[in-house]
Design an enzyme around this catalytic site. Structure first.
Site, PDB file in Angstrom:
ATOM      1  N   THR A   1       0.827  -1.207   0.000  1.00 31.26           N
ATOM      2  CA  THR A   1       0.000   0.000   0.000  1.00 31.26           C
ATOM      3  C   THR A   1       0.863   1.259   0.000  1.00 31.26           C
ATOM      4  OG1 THR A   1      -1.459   1.293   1.448  1.00 31.26           O
ATOM      5  CG2 THR A   1      -0.130  -0.359   2.525  1.00 31.26           C
TER       6      THR A   1
ATOM      7  N   GLU B   1       0.367   3.547   1.892  1.00 33.13           N
ATOM      8  CA  GLU B   1       0.432   4.031   3.282  1.00 33.13           C
ATOM      9  C   GLU B   1       1.786   3.770   3.924  1.00 33.13           C
ATOM     10  OE1 GLU B   1      -2.864   3.457   5.864  1.00 33.13           O
ATOM     11  OE2 GLU B   1      -4.330   3.757   4.261  1.00 33.13           O
TER      12      GLU B   1
ATOM     13  N   TYR C   1      -1.617  -0.374  11.199  1.00 33.56           N
ATOM     14  CA  TYR C   1      -1.842  -1.044   9.900  1.00 33.56           C
ATOM     15  C   TYR C   1      -0.678  -0.791   8.947  1.00 33.56           C
ATOM     16  CZ  TYR C   1      -3.320  -1.439   5.034  1.00 33.56           C
ATOM     17  OH  TYR C   1      -3.356  -1.722   3.679  1.00 33.56           O
TER      18      TYR C   1
ATOM     19  N   LYS D   1       2.184  -3.362   7.317  1.00 37.05           N
ATOM     20  CA  LYS D   1       2.397  -3.561   5.876  1.00 37.05           C
ATOM     21  C   LYS D   1       3.852  -3.236   5.508  1.00 37.05           C
ATOM     22  CE  LYS D   1      -0.277  -4.483   3.088  1.00 37.05           C
ATOM     23  NZ  LYS D   1      -0.735  -5.806   2.563  1.00 37.05           N
TER      24      LYS D   1
HETATM   25  P1  NAD Z   1     -10.217  -6.791   2.626  1.00 40.76           P
HETATM   26  O1  NAD Z   1     -10.174  -6.506   4.076  1.00 40.76           O
HETATM   27  O2  NAD Z   1     -11.429  -6.460   1.825  1.00 40.76           O
HETATM   28  O3  NAD Z   1      -9.916  -8.343   2.382  1.00 40.76           O
HETATM   29  C1  NAD Z   1      -8.930  -9.045   3.078  1.00 40.76           C
HETATM   30  C2  NAD Z   1      -9.154 -10.539   2.854  1.00 40.76           C
HETATM   31  O4  NAD Z   1      -8.095 -11.247   3.515  1.00 40.76           O
HETATM   32  C3  NAD Z   1     -10.479 -11.057   3.453  1.00 40.76           C
HETATM   33  O5  NAD Z   1     -11.114 -11.924   2.543  1.00 40.76           O
HETATM   34  C4  NAD Z   1     -10.020 -11.821   4.693  1.00 40.76           C
HETATM   35  O6  NAD Z   1     -10.878 -12.891   5.045  1.00 40.76           O
HETATM   36  C5  NAD Z   1      -8.644 -12.312   4.260  1.00 40.76           C
HETATM   37  N1  NAD Z   1      -7.752 -12.597   5.399  1.00 40.76           N
HETATM   38  C6  NAD Z   1      -7.517 -11.797   6.471  1.00 40.76           C
HETATM   39  N2  NAD Z   1      -6.664 -12.400   7.309  1.00 40.76           N
HETATM   40  C7  NAD Z   1      -6.349 -13.598   6.742  1.00 40.76           C
HETATM   41  C8  NAD Z   1      -5.492 -14.675   7.130  1.00 40.76           C
HETATM   42  N3  NAD Z   1      -4.809 -14.638   8.286  1.00 40.76           N
HETATM   43  N4  NAD Z   1      -5.383 -15.729   6.299  1.00 40.76           N
HETATM   44  C9  NAD Z   1      -6.084 -15.785   5.133  1.00 40.76           C
HETATM   45  N5  NAD Z   1      -6.915 -14.812   4.742  1.00 40.76           N
HETATM   46  C10 NAD Z   1      -7.041 -13.726   5.530  1.00 40.76           C
HETATM   47  O7  NAD Z   1      -8.920  -6.076   2.024  1.00 40.76           O
HETATM   48  P2  NAD Z   1      -8.694  -5.372   0.603  1.00 40.76           P
HETATM   49  O8  NAD Z   1      -9.131  -3.968   0.705  1.00 40.76           O
HETATM   50  O9  NAD Z   1      -9.198  -6.252  -0.458  1.00 40.76           O
HETATM   51  O10 NAD Z   1      -7.100  -5.356   0.560  1.00 40.76           O
HETATM   52  C11 NAD Z   1      -6.381  -6.459   0.024  1.00 40.76           C
HETATM   53  C12 NAD Z   1      -4.888  -6.162   0.090  1.00 40.76           C
HETATM   54  O11 NAD Z   1      -4.606  -4.974  -0.642  1.00 40.76           O
HETATM   55  C13 NAD Z   1      -4.374  -5.904   1.504  1.00 40.76           C
HETATM   56  O12 NAD Z   1      -3.121  -6.515   1.614  1.00 40.76           O
HETATM   57  C14 NAD Z   1      -4.272  -4.391   1.603  1.00 40.76           C
HETATM   58  O13 NAD Z   1      -3.242  -4.038   2.491  1.00 40.76           O
HETATM   59  C15 NAD Z   1      -3.907  -4.042   0.176  1.00 40.76           C
HETATM   60  N6  NAD Z   1      -4.323  -2.712  -0.299  1.00 40.76           N
HETATM   61  C16 NAD Z   1      -5.622  -2.300  -0.165  1.00 40.76           C
HETATM   62  C17 NAD Z   1      -6.012  -1.063  -0.691  1.00 40.76           C
HETATM   63  C18 NAD Z   1      -7.433  -0.581  -0.600  1.00 40.76           C
HETATM   64  O14 NAD Z   1      -7.713   0.564  -0.965  1.00 40.76           O
HETATM   65  N7  NAD Z   1      -8.384  -1.385  -0.160  1.00 40.76           N
HETATM   66  C19 NAD Z   1      -5.055  -0.261  -1.340  1.00 40.76           C
HETATM   67  C20 NAD Z   1      -3.726  -0.701  -1.420  1.00 40.76           C
HETATM   68  C21 NAD Z   1      -3.386  -1.936  -0.914  1.00 40.76           C
HETATM   69  O1  DAU Z   2      -4.094   4.072   0.558  1.00 43.16           O
HETATM   70  C1  DAU Z   2      -4.347   2.696   0.554  1.00 43.16           C
HETATM   71  C2  DAU Z   2      -5.143   2.307   1.766  1.00 43.16           C
HETATM   72  O2  DAU Z   2      -6.466   2.805   1.562  1.00 43.16           O
HETATM   73  C3  DAU Z   2      -5.167   0.803   2.003  1.00 43.16           C
HETATM   74  O3  DAU Z   2      -3.868   0.375   2.305  1.00 43.16           O
HETATM   75  C4  DAU Z   2      -6.124   0.441   3.140  1.00 43.16           C
HETATM   76  O4  DAU Z   2      -6.203  -0.969   3.272  1.00 43.16           O
HETATM   77  C5  DAU Z   2      -7.481   1.003   2.822  1.00 43.16           C
HETATM   78  O5  DAU Z   2      -8.390   0.737   3.874  1.00 43.16           O
HETATM   79  C6  DAU Z   2      -7.401   2.516   2.579  1.00 43.16           C
HETATM   80  O6  DAU Z   2      -7.054   3.220   3.793  1.00 43.16           O
HETATM   81  P1  DAU Z   2      -7.727   4.617   4.212  1.00 43.16           P
HETATM   82  O7  DAU Z   2      -7.581   4.768   5.672  1.00 43.16           O
HETATM   83  O8  DAU Z   2      -7.273   5.701   3.331  1.00 43.16           O
HETATM   84  O9  DAU Z   2      -9.270   4.272   3.798  1.00 43.16           O
HETATM   85  P2  DAU Z   2     -10.667   4.534   4.550  1.00 43.16           P
HETATM   86  O10 DAU Z   2     -11.730   4.188   3.555  1.00 43.16           O
HETATM   87  O11 DAU Z   2     -10.720   3.896   5.880  1.00 43.16           O
HETATM   88  O12 DAU Z   2     -10.660   6.108   4.756  1.00 43.16           O
HETATM   89  C7  DAU Z   2     -10.509   7.023   3.658  1.00 43.16           C
HETATM   90  C8  DAU Z   2     -10.508   8.419   4.231  1.00 43.16           C
HETATM   91  O13 DAU Z   2     -11.829   8.721   4.743  1.00 43.16           O
HETATM   92  C9  DAU Z   2      -9.570   8.613   5.410  1.00 43.16           C
HETATM   93  O14 DAU Z   2      -8.995   9.919   5.338  1.00 43.16           O
HETATM   94  C10 DAU Z   2     -10.459   8.519   6.639  1.00 43.16           C
HETATM   95  C11 DAU Z   2     -11.782   9.056   6.130  1.00 43.16           C
HETATM   96  N1  DAU Z   2     -12.994   8.460   6.749  1.00 43.16           N
HETATM   97  C12 DAU Z   2     -13.115   7.111   6.769  1.00 43.16           C
HETATM   98  C13 DAU Z   2     -14.238   6.515   7.324  1.00 43.16           C
HETATM   99  C14 DAU Z   2     -14.364   5.014   7.374  1.00 43.16           C
HETATM  100  C15 DAU Z   2     -14.006   9.288   7.244  1.00 43.16           C
HETATM  101  O15 DAU Z   2     -13.913  10.529   7.193  1.00 43.16           O
HETATM  102  N2  DAU Z   2     -15.112   8.694   7.790  1.00 43.16           N
HETATM  103  C16 DAU Z   2     -15.268   7.343   7.873  1.00 43.16           C
HETATM  104  O16 DAU Z   2     -16.302   6.876   8.417  1.00 43.16           O
END
Ligand code: NAD
Ligand code: DAU
Length: 339
Positions: A125, A127, A153, A157
């Site tokens: 990520t 982050e 978090y 990572k």
């Molecule tokens: P998510 O929380 O939607 O999904 C995570 C999945 O991992 C779930 O299906 C959960 O059951 C599984 N999991 C959790 N712990 C586990 C374990 N110990 N063993 C096996 N499975 C397990 O997450 P996401 O948003 O799809 O993110 C996926 C990956 O991408 C993560 O590594 C996250 O750090 C990275 N990422 C996410 C974003 C974003 O915006 N969502 C951006 C950049 C990177």
């Molecule tokens: O940048 C990549 C990351 O993006 C991933 O690595 C993470 O797994 C993913 O969850 C996401 O992290 P953020 O913290 O940026 O996402 P989130 O959707 O939780 O929040 C986005 C922004 O919105 C952040 O500035 C916090 C704000 N927020 C979030 C929630 C849930 C609010 O203002 N209100 C809320 O209720």
């Protein structure tokens, strides 16, 4: 070609599996997922009968289970999406983030070394770079930006990323890492900003914006992220990190107002609540490397992507209403009541 995809019952992992099964009809995709609160088997129901797909309920920290699976499948490629992914939860309870995100990554890489996996890809990520100041719009995260984390978090990572590079140098494991910005799209778990605001709008509930809502995130449609990972695992250089993001910076408050507009709801639903502890101000990716080396460019414009996303949540109420009706209620109360 056999690919083990971990965390495939989550948001990005499931979208990646759909993309791969669709694009490569001769590949075998084996999904391992612990099915935590964030993993939903219903997400994968359309492919459960696909002969090229296998689902195994397994914790990536379960060394014996992971080795057994690798012994059976002898994967060519491993793509690790499995993680605890929500910053707010990591602030409440960091322990499980260290377990899954760091130790789990270690177990997967040990198995990858033992069974001669040809590519281990770590989904990381932006982050890990910490944040950028709002008054320096000229600054972006490059692959050379130092790691400088803010939350449990992002630290977990970053720890995993360091371990991945160490396995490459020490054991010669052929690794790649992608560091992507905020994704949005179908199957995004309702605890995250965009789906939470869509769901709350549809129930005419308050829209909880942290602080003033001036924090900036760099949003990317999930399919574009999946395409980037597809390119990296096939054409990326071993030992390299690739940043993934589409120059689409938006303030949280503007995203929330846009969602209100799309759903025809009043902005008076917006409620400013206590800020997230250690809240990162701005994320912004410089994607020059992946563009120049692999030809990747985002294809979905935010105006189109957000419309598609809102439409998906309207047409798939069953999927998210099932999630928010269970244990999620307790989570929501704990995080948002009296905030
Ligand atoms: P998510 O929380 O939607 O999904 C995570 C999945 O991992 C779930 O299906 C959960 O059951 C599984 N999991 C959790 N712990 C586990 C374990 N110990 N063993 C096996 N499975 C397990 O997450 P996401 O948003 O799809 O993110 C996926 C990956 O991408 C993560 O590594 C996250 O750090 C990275 N990422 C996410 C974003 C974003 O915006 N969502 C951006 C950049 C990177
Ligand atoms: O940048 C990549 C990351 O993006 C991933 O690595 C993470 O797994 C993913 O969850 C996401 O992290 P953020 O913290 O940026 O996402 P989130 O959707 O939780 O929040 C986005 C922004 O919105 C952040 O500035 C916090 C704000 N927020 C979030 C929630 C849930 C609010 O203002 N209100 C809320 O209720």
């Amino acid at each position: 070609m056999t690919i083990v995809v971990t965390g495939g019952a989550g948001f990005i992992g499931s979208n990646f599996i759909f993309h791969m099964l669709d694009k490569y009809p001769d590949y075998r995709i084996v999904c391992i997922d612990k099915l935590t609160y964030a993993g939903n088997l219903s997400t994968l129901k359309s492919i459960m009968d696909n002969p090229n797909f296998r689902f195994v309920k397994l914790d990536i920290c379960d060394r014996e289970g992971v080795y057994k699976l690798f012994e059976e499948e002898h994967p060519d490629i491993v793509v690790n999406f499995a993680a605890e992914s929500h910053v707010d939860r990591s602030i409440e309870d960091p322990g499980i983030f260290l377990e899954t995100n760091i130790k789990g990554t270690g177990v997967l890489m040990d198995a990858s070394c033992k069974y001669n996996v040809k590519r281990y890809h770590q989904v990381s990520t932006d982050e890990v770079y910490g944040d950028l100041p709002l008054d320096r719009p000229d600054l972006f995260f490059t692959e050379e930006t130092p790691i400088h984390t803010s939350s449990p978090y992002s630290s977990s990572k970053a720890g995993a990323d360091l371990l991945v590079m160490a396995y490459h140098r020490t054991y010669g494991l052929p690794v790649t890492i992608s560091r992507c910005s905020n994704n949005y799209g179908p199957y995004h778990f309702p605890e995250k900003l965009i789906p939470l605001m869509i769901a709350n709008c549809l129930y005419d509930k308050p829209l909880p914006v942290y602080g003033e809502g001036l924090n900036v995130r760099d949003w990317l449609y999930v399919e574009d992220h999946c395409k980037a990972i597809d390119l990296i695992i096939h054409k990326g250089t071993v030992g390299e990190v690739y940043n993934v993001g589409g120059h689409n910076e938006m303030r949280n408050i503007d995203i929330v107002k846009l969602i209100c507009k799309e759903l025809g709801k009043p902005e008076s639903l917006i409620t400013h609540v206590a800020d997230r502890k250690g809240h990162d101000m701005r994320y912004a990716i410089d994607p020059t490397k992946i563009h120049n080396e692999l030809g990747w460019l985002p294809e979905t414009k935010f105006e189109d992507g957000i419309k598609k996303t809102v439409k998906w949540y309207l047409e798939n109420r069953e999927w998210w209403e099932e999630i928010i009706s269970g244990e999620y209620q307790n989570y929501y109360k704990k995080m948002y009541e009296n905030r």
